[in-house]
Design a protein around this motif. Structure first.
Motif, PDB file in Angstrom:
ATOM      1  N   ALA A 270       0.807  -1.148  -0.049  1.00  0.00           N
ATOM      2  CA  ALA A 270      -0.021  -0.150  -0.009  1.00  0.00           C
ATOM      3  C   ALA A 270       0.907   1.274  -0.065  1.00  0.00           C
ATOM      4  CB  ALA A 270      -1.144  -0.092   1.355  1.00  0.00           C
ATOM      5  N   LEU A 271       1.862   1.303   0.798  1.00  0.00           N
ATOM      6  CA  LEU A 271       2.761   2.413   0.928  1.00  0.00           C
ATOM      7  C   LEU A 271       3.810   2.527  -0.547  1.00  0.00           C
ATOM      8  CD1 LEU A 271       4.718   4.365   2.406  1.00  0.00           C
ATOM      9  CD2 LEU A 271       6.227   2.318   2.803  1.00  0.00           C
ATOM     10  N   MET A 272       3.908   1.598  -1.055  1.00  0.00           N
ATOM     11  CA  MET A 272       4.636   1.557  -2.446  1.00  0.00           C
ATOM     12  C   MET A 272       3.690   2.036  -3.607  1.00  0.00           C
ATOM     13  SD  MET A 272       7.713   1.088  -1.896  1.00  0.00           S
ATOM     14  CE  MET A 272       8.525   1.054  -3.560  1.00  0.00           C
ATOM     15  N   SER A 273       2.494   1.832  -3.417  1.00  0.00           N
ATOM     16  CA  SER A 273       1.539   2.203  -4.376  1.00  0.00           C
ATOM     17  C   SER A 273       0.907   3.495  -4.206  1.00  0.00           C
ATOM     18  CB  SER A 273       0.410   1.097  -4.378  1.00  0.00           C
ATOM     19  OG  SER A 273       0.690  -0.261  -4.520  1.00  0.00           O
ATOM     20  N   MET A 274       0.978   4.153  -3.329  1.00  0.00           N
ATOM     21  CA  MET A 274       0.197   5.505  -2.867  1.00  0.00           C
ATOM     22  C   MET A 274       1.143   6.606  -3.420  1.00  0.00           C
ATOM     23  SD  MET A 274       0.283   5.706   1.121  1.00  0.00           S
ATOM     24  CE  MET A 274      -0.471   7.292   1.202  1.00  0.00           C
ATOM     25  N   ASP A 275       0.230   7.663  -3.750  1.00  0.00           N
ATOM     26  CA  ASP A 275       1.087   8.877  -4.137  1.00  0.00           C
ATOM     27  C   ASP A 275       1.459   9.470  -2.943  1.00  0.00           C
ATOM     28  OD1 ASP A 275       1.660  11.497  -4.838  1.00  0.00           O
ATOM     29  OD2 ASP A 275       0.013  11.563  -6.387  1.00  0.00           O
ATOM     30  N   ASP A 276       2.553  10.112  -2.657  1.00  0.00           N
ATOM     31  CA  ASP A 276       3.162  10.647  -1.676  1.00  0.00           C
ATOM     32  C   ASP A 276       2.169  11.983  -1.083  1.00  0.00           C
ATOM     33  OD1 ASP A 276       4.979   8.767  -1.522  1.00  0.00           O
ATOM     34  OD2 ASP A 276       6.539  10.040  -2.148  1.00  0.00           O
ATOM     35  N   GLU A 277       1.942  12.866  -2.300  1.00  0.00           N
ATOM     36  CA  GLU A 277       1.085  13.858  -1.984  1.00  0.00           C
ATOM     37  C   GLU A 277      -0.312  13.731  -1.614  1.00  0.00           C
ATOM     38  OE1 GLU A 277       3.154  16.500  -1.260  1.00  0.00           O
ATOM     39  OE2 GLU A 277       4.718  15.148  -1.798  1.00  0.00           O
ATOM     40  N   GLU A 278      -0.784  12.602  -1.694  1.00  0.00           N
ATOM     41  CA  GLU A 278      -2.367  12.228  -1.836  1.00  0.00           C
ATOM     42  C   GLU A 278      -2.648  12.633  -0.654  1.00  0.00           C
ATOM     43  OE1 GLU A 278      -5.152   8.377  -2.152  1.00  0.00           O
ATOM     44  OE2 GLU A 278      -3.045   8.204  -2.513  1.00  0.00           O
ATOM     45  N   LYS A 279      -3.862  13.233  -0.679  1.00  0.00           N
ATOM     46  CA  LYS A 279      -4.595  13.551   0.779  1.00  0.00           C
ATOM     47  C   LYS A 279      -5.714  12.653   0.859  1.00  0.00           C
ATOM     48  CE  LYS A 279      -2.352  17.293   1.585  1.00  0.00           C
ATOM     49  NZ  LYS A 279      -1.094  17.240   2.733  1.00  0.00           N
ATOM     50  N   SER A 280      -5.959  11.860   2.036  1.00  0.00           N
ATOM     51  CA  SER A 280      -6.742  11.003   2.271  1.00  0.00           C
ATOM     52  C   SER A 280      -7.430  10.880   3.748  1.00  0.00           C
ATOM     53  CB  SER A 280      -6.087   9.447   1.646  1.00  0.00           C
ATOM     54  OG  SER A 280      -7.340   8.430   2.100  1.00  0.00           O
ATOM     55  N   SER A 281      -8.531  10.454   3.750  1.00  0.00           N
ATOM     56  CA  SER A 281      -9.236  10.013   5.055  1.00  0.00           C
ATOM     57  C   SER A 281      -8.897   8.752   5.488  1.00  0.00           C
ATOM     58  CB  SER A 281     -10.698  10.622   5.153  1.00  0.00           C
ATOM     59  OG  SER A 281     -11.372   9.624   4.123  1.00  0.00           O
ATOM     60  N   SER A 282      -8.272   8.134   4.648  1.00  0.00           N
ATOM     61  CA  SER A 282      -8.072   6.338   5.069  1.00  0.00           C
ATOM     62  C   SER A 282      -7.103   6.357   6.071  1.00  0.00           C
ATOM     63  CB  SER A 282      -7.489   5.906   3.766  1.00  0.00           C
ATOM     64  OG  SER A 282      -6.873   4.508   4.057  1.00  0.00           O
ATOM     65  N   PHE A 283      -7.410   5.427   7.231  1.00  0.00           N
ATOM     66  CA  PHE A 283      -6.747   5.391   8.149  1.00  0.00           C
ATOM     67  C   PHE A 283      -5.340   4.528   7.568  1.00  0.00           C
ATOM     68  CE2 PHE A 283     -10.653   5.037  10.826  1.00  0.00           C
ATOM     69  CZ  PHE A 283     -10.674   6.397  11.204  1.00  0.00           C
ATOM     70  N   ILE A 284      -5.613   3.684   6.892  1.00  0.00           N
ATOM     71  CA  ILE A 284      -4.410   2.910   6.476  1.00  0.00           C
ATOM     72  C   ILE A 284      -3.501   3.597   5.468  1.00  0.00           C
ATOM     73  CG2 ILE A 284      -3.678   1.143   4.961  1.00  0.00           C
ATOM     74  CD1 ILE A 284      -6.573  -0.263   5.366  1.00  0.00           C
ATOM     75  N   LYS A 285      -3.969   4.375   4.841  1.00  0.00           N
ATOM     76  CA  LYS A 285      -2.934   5.374   3.983  1.00  0.00           C
ATOM     77  C   LYS A 285      -2.271   6.394   4.975  1.00  0.00           C
ATOM     78  CE  LYS A 285      -5.195   5.150  -0.298  1.00  0.00           C
ATOM     79  NZ  LYS A 285      -5.835   5.922  -1.477  1.00  0.00           N
ATOM     80  N   ASN A 286      -2.891   7.008   5.784  1.00  0.00           N
ATOM     81  CA  ASN A 286      -2.482   7.777   6.746  1.00  0.00           C
ATOM     82  C   ASN A 286      -1.560   7.284   7.918  1.00  0.00           C
ATOM     83  OD1 ASN A 286      -3.258  10.605   6.362  1.00  0.00           O
ATOM     84  ND2 ASN A 286      -5.344   9.656   6.554  1.00  0.00           N
ATOM     85  N   TRP A 287      -1.373   5.791   7.900  1.00  0.00           N
ATOM     86  CA  TRP A 287      -0.543   5.084   9.040  1.00  0.00           C
ATOM     87  C   TRP A 287       0.714   4.580   8.016  1.00  0.00           C
ATOM     88  CZ3 TRP A 287       1.335   4.117  13.409  1.00  0.00           C
ATOM     89  CH2 TRP A 287       1.891   3.003  13.615  1.00  0.00           C
ATOM     90  N   VAL A 288       0.444   4.257   6.798  1.00  0.00           N
ATOM     91  CA  VAL A 288       1.594   3.755   6.023  1.00  0.00           C
ATOM     92  C   VAL A 288       2.659   4.979   5.810  1.00  0.00           C
ATOM     93  CG1 VAL A 288       0.544   1.637   5.433  1.00  0.00           C
ATOM     94  CG2 VAL A 288       0.590   3.706   4.003  1.00  0.00           C
ATOM     95  N   LYS A 289       2.208   6.111   5.967  1.00  0.00           N
ATOM     96  CA  LYS A 289       3.080   7.229   5.505  1.00  0.00           C
ATOM     97  C   LYS A 289       4.257   7.297   6.404  1.00  0.00           C
ATOM     98  CE  LYS A 289      -0.329  10.344   3.477  1.00  0.00           C
ATOM     99  NZ  LYS A 289      -1.212  11.637   3.761  1.00  0.00           N
ATOM    100  N   VAL A 290       4.080   6.515   7.431  1.00  0.00           N
ATOM    101  CA  VAL A 290       5.294   6.471   8.611  1.00  0.00           C
ATOM    102  C   VAL A 290       6.510   5.976   7.731  1.00  0.00           C
ATOM    103  CG1 VAL A 290       6.204   5.188  10.516  1.00  0.00           C
ATOM    104  CG2 VAL A 290       3.814   6.365  10.411  1.00  0.00           C
TER     105      VAL A 290
END
Length: 301
Positions: free
Chosen positions: A188-208
């Motif tokens: 999920a981390l490798m797939s997401m856009d670094d600048e993406e704004k999201s309310s997803s708990f998962i996306k906000n967590w893996v930004k770590v």
């Protein structure tokens, strides 16, 4: 059904009985993981014609109300096999483990003094006690998606609350951050856009793990996406080890030689385990790939 953002699916049959199965294939050493595992919730759906609505359609005009089917959960009449099996396992544990080691469990009821804090992924396939053989009282275990340790400046969360308790109160002597193959959180981390704004708990967590992703993209840019994910699975472990040093009470104990930081990587496809130790160099860390040094690397197979 929408695809899970974690994007992982089991490649081995779990011990608990399940009502559906997914398949995967291994080509050489490369694993092709299916999109999503479709699990069911213990009941079967059945459809039956809703006669009153059909009559209403006939009386009010063709096309107003089409034939409608309602889905009603058909509950299994026999006892839940999953919990029956779980009950049997518990009773077996009580008879063969608890009662045969009663004195040990009485001591554990009074206090705990684990030597290890283990930070592991929440993935159901990689239970650290099962894999590494930890017995009750030996390891304080924290599990989260992708076995991340956020830096101190990120503020309070469940993981660093466990760090504070295990290091300051239990005074563990070792912290082991252990990752694994086919990690959905890393994918999920490798797939997401670094600048993406999201309310997803998962996306906000893996930004770590963004620092590990950045290093991976730099070092492994010529590799396939799957190979980059595997590289990042290991890189994120080292990133978490460095994040541990941002906690003042951890850095203090490490600098005094009272606490050691270790990384581990479990490949559950090949059933191998890599273990290494962070080589702590106060204020002038030895520079190797990624800005850290490791020692005592071992490969168990």
């Amino acid at each position: 059904m929408a695809q899970s953002i974690l994007g992982s699916s089991p490649v081995c049959k779990p011990e608990f009985p399940r009502s559906s199965a997914s398949t995967s294939s291994v080509s050489g050493s490369k694993l092709n993981v299916s999109d999503i595992d479709r699990t069911q919730l213990g009941f079967l759906n059945s459809s039956k014609t809703n006669l009153p609505l059909r009559l209403k359609a006939l009386s009010e005009g063709v096309g107003l109300v089409q034939e409608t089917k309602e889905t009603t959960p058909k509950f299994i009449s026999k006892p839940d096999d999953t919990f029956s099996e779980m009950r049997n396992r518990f009773l077996s544990f009580k008879k063969h483990k608890y009662l045969e080691n009663l004195e040990c469990y009485k001591e554990l009821a009074e206090a705990q003094a684990p030597k290890f804090l283990v930070i592991s992924c929440a993935d159901s396939r990689v239970c650290p006690s099962y894999i590494l053989g930890f017995q009750p009282g030996e390891a304080f275990i924290v599990r989260n998606i992708a076995n991340f340790v956020p830096p101190f400046e990120n503020g309070p969360c469940e993981t660093n609350a466990a760090l504070e308790f295990s290091v300051n109160d239990l005074q563990v002597e070792n912290i082991l951050v252990t990752g694994h193959s086919c990690c959905g959180g890393i994918r999920a981390l490798m797939s997401m856009d670094d600048e993406e704004k999201s309310s997803s708990f998962i996306k906000n967590w893996v930004k770590v793990g963004k620092a590990a992703k950045s290093t991976t993209k730099t070092i492994a840019s010529n590799l396939t996406f799957d190979q980059q994910c595997k590289h990042c699975e290991k890189e994120s472990i080292n990133n978490s080890l460095l994040n541990l040093l941002t906690y003042p009470w951890i850095e203090k104990r490490v600098s005094k030689g009272l606490l050691s930081l270790h990384g581990g990587y479990y490949d559950f496809v090949e059933c191998t385990y890599e273990k290494w130790t962070l080589d702590y160099q106060k204020k002038s860390q030895k520079q190797e790939i990624g800005g850290y040094a490791i020692k005592n690397r071992e490969f168990w197979s």
